[in-house]
Design a protein around this motif. Structure first.
Motif, PDB file in Angstrom:
ATOM      1  N   UNK A   1     -19.975 -28.926  36.502  1.00  0.00           N
ATOM      2  CA  UNK A   1     -19.525 -27.685  35.870  1.00  0.00           C
ATOM      3  C   UNK A   1     -18.056 -27.127  35.772  1.00  0.00           C
ATOM      4  N   UNK A   2     -17.331 -27.781  37.105  1.00  0.00           N
ATOM      5  CA  UNK A   2     -15.980 -27.477  37.479  1.00  0.00           C
ATOM      6  C   UNK A   2     -15.178 -28.529  36.861  1.00  0.00           C
ATOM      7  N   UNK A   3     -15.458 -29.691  36.566  1.00  0.00           N
ATOM      8  CA  UNK A   3     -14.498 -30.718  35.971  1.00  0.00           C
ATOM      9  C   UNK A   3     -14.673 -30.995  34.702  1.00  0.00           C
ATOM     10  N   UNK A   4     -13.664 -31.952  34.175  1.00  0.00           N
ATOM     11  CA  UNK A   4     -13.531 -32.252  32.832  1.00  0.00           C
ATOM     12  C   UNK A   4     -14.788 -33.228  32.894  1.00  0.00           C
ATOM     13  N   UNK A   5     -15.684 -33.173  31.542  1.00  0.00           N
ATOM     14  CA  UNK A   5     -16.507 -34.080  31.350  1.00  0.00           C
ATOM     15  C   UNK A   5     -16.129 -35.610  31.417  1.00  0.00           C
ATOM     16  N   UNK A   6     -14.907 -35.951  31.005  1.00  0.00           N
ATOM     17  CA  UNK A   6     -14.398 -37.226  30.828  1.00  0.00           C
ATOM     18  C   UNK A   6     -14.128 -38.011  32.205  1.00  0.00           C
ATOM     19  N   UNK A   7     -14.301 -36.932  33.315  1.00  0.00           N
ATOM     20  CA  UNK A   7     -14.197 -37.616  34.585  1.00  0.00           C
ATOM     21  C   UNK A   7     -15.345 -37.389  35.524  1.00  0.00           C
ATOM     22  N   UNK A   8     -16.425 -37.057  34.857  1.00  0.00           N
ATOM     23  CA  UNK A   8     -17.832 -37.203  35.436  1.00  0.00           C
ATOM     24  C   UNK A   8     -18.012 -38.511  36.131  1.00  0.00           C
ATOM     25  N   UNK A   9     -18.753 -38.620  37.242  1.00  0.00           N
ATOM     26  CA  UNK A   9     -19.211 -39.658  37.674  1.00  0.00           C
ATOM     27  C   UNK A   9     -20.750 -39.718  36.768  1.00  0.00           C
TER      28      UNK A   9
END
Length: 216
Positions: free
Chosen positions: A60-68
């Motif tokens: 929820x705190x990160x750019x979705x493109x960086x999600x594992x």
């Protein structure tokens, strides 16, 4: 087409639950007023939502493109709940008091839908949505009663729903629900019955009132 998000969290089935009886009265009236409407129902006792995990929180705190892959899967579950809230025209929550506060299942739902930068923060995405909370309790925690200092349901939900999520919060409070079951409270049964009748009437009236509410 109007949509009602209906959430119950009582451990007990409808015939044994004070909060479920009142949310059912609200829902029944709402459905009568919206014959073509949609009800999205979540029974958090029968089908609890998962607690927020580290992956779900950090996603929820990160750019979705960086999600594992793990973050993406966990966040997808949160988004489903968030979108149900955002798409609702009205919200109905059954919140019985357990050990002075809300059920843990309801807290888990709140932890999932509170997302700073979206549902909370400077521009909450569901701002102004009316939410009716049925806050039942076994005794009385009203102002002036001996147990007033132990009231952590209304105070908490008023801040979380009304301040963090910026929803338009209203409470219905059936109290003294343990009177029929606790011999020491027998003399309070008439007050319990009056409170139950008042809560059922308030539920129907509130559902009708929302129908007459001007569109935002």
């Amino acid at each position: 087409m109007a949509t009602l998000l209906h959430i119950d969290s009582s451990l007990f089935p409808a015939q044994a639950s004070a909060s479920r009886a009142v949310t059912e009265a609200f829902r029944r009236t709402w459905e009568e007023q919206h014959p073509g409407g949609t009800v999205v129902y979540r029974d958090l006792a029968a089908d609890p939502v998962p607690h927020v995990t580290a992956d779900g929180f950090t996603a929820g705190l990160a750019d979705p493109d960086t999600h594992t892959a793990e973050q993406a899967a966990a966040f997808e579950q949160r988004l489903r709940l968030i979108e149900e809230l955002e798409q609702a025209d009205a919200v109905l929550i059954g919140a019985p008091m357990y050990n002075f506060t809300i059920p843990s299942t309801l807290k888990a739902w709140l932890d999932n839908v509170i997302l700073f930068g979206r549902t909370a923060g400077d521009a909450p995405s569901a701002k102004g949505t009316p939410v009716t909370v049925v806050a039942s309790r076994g005794g009385s925690y009203a102002p002036g009663t001996p147990r007033e200092p132990y009231e952590y349901v209304l105070n908490y939900l008023r801040d979380v729903l009304g301040t963090a999520l910026a929803l338009d919060v209203d409470f219905i409070v059936p109290e003294l629900t343990m009177a029929p079951h606790n011999p020491a409270m027998a003399e309070l049964i008439p007050l319990y019955e009056a409170s139950r009748t008042r809560a059922l009437d308030e539920a129907a009236a509130k559902a009708k009132q929302l129908t007459e509410r001007p569109a935002a």
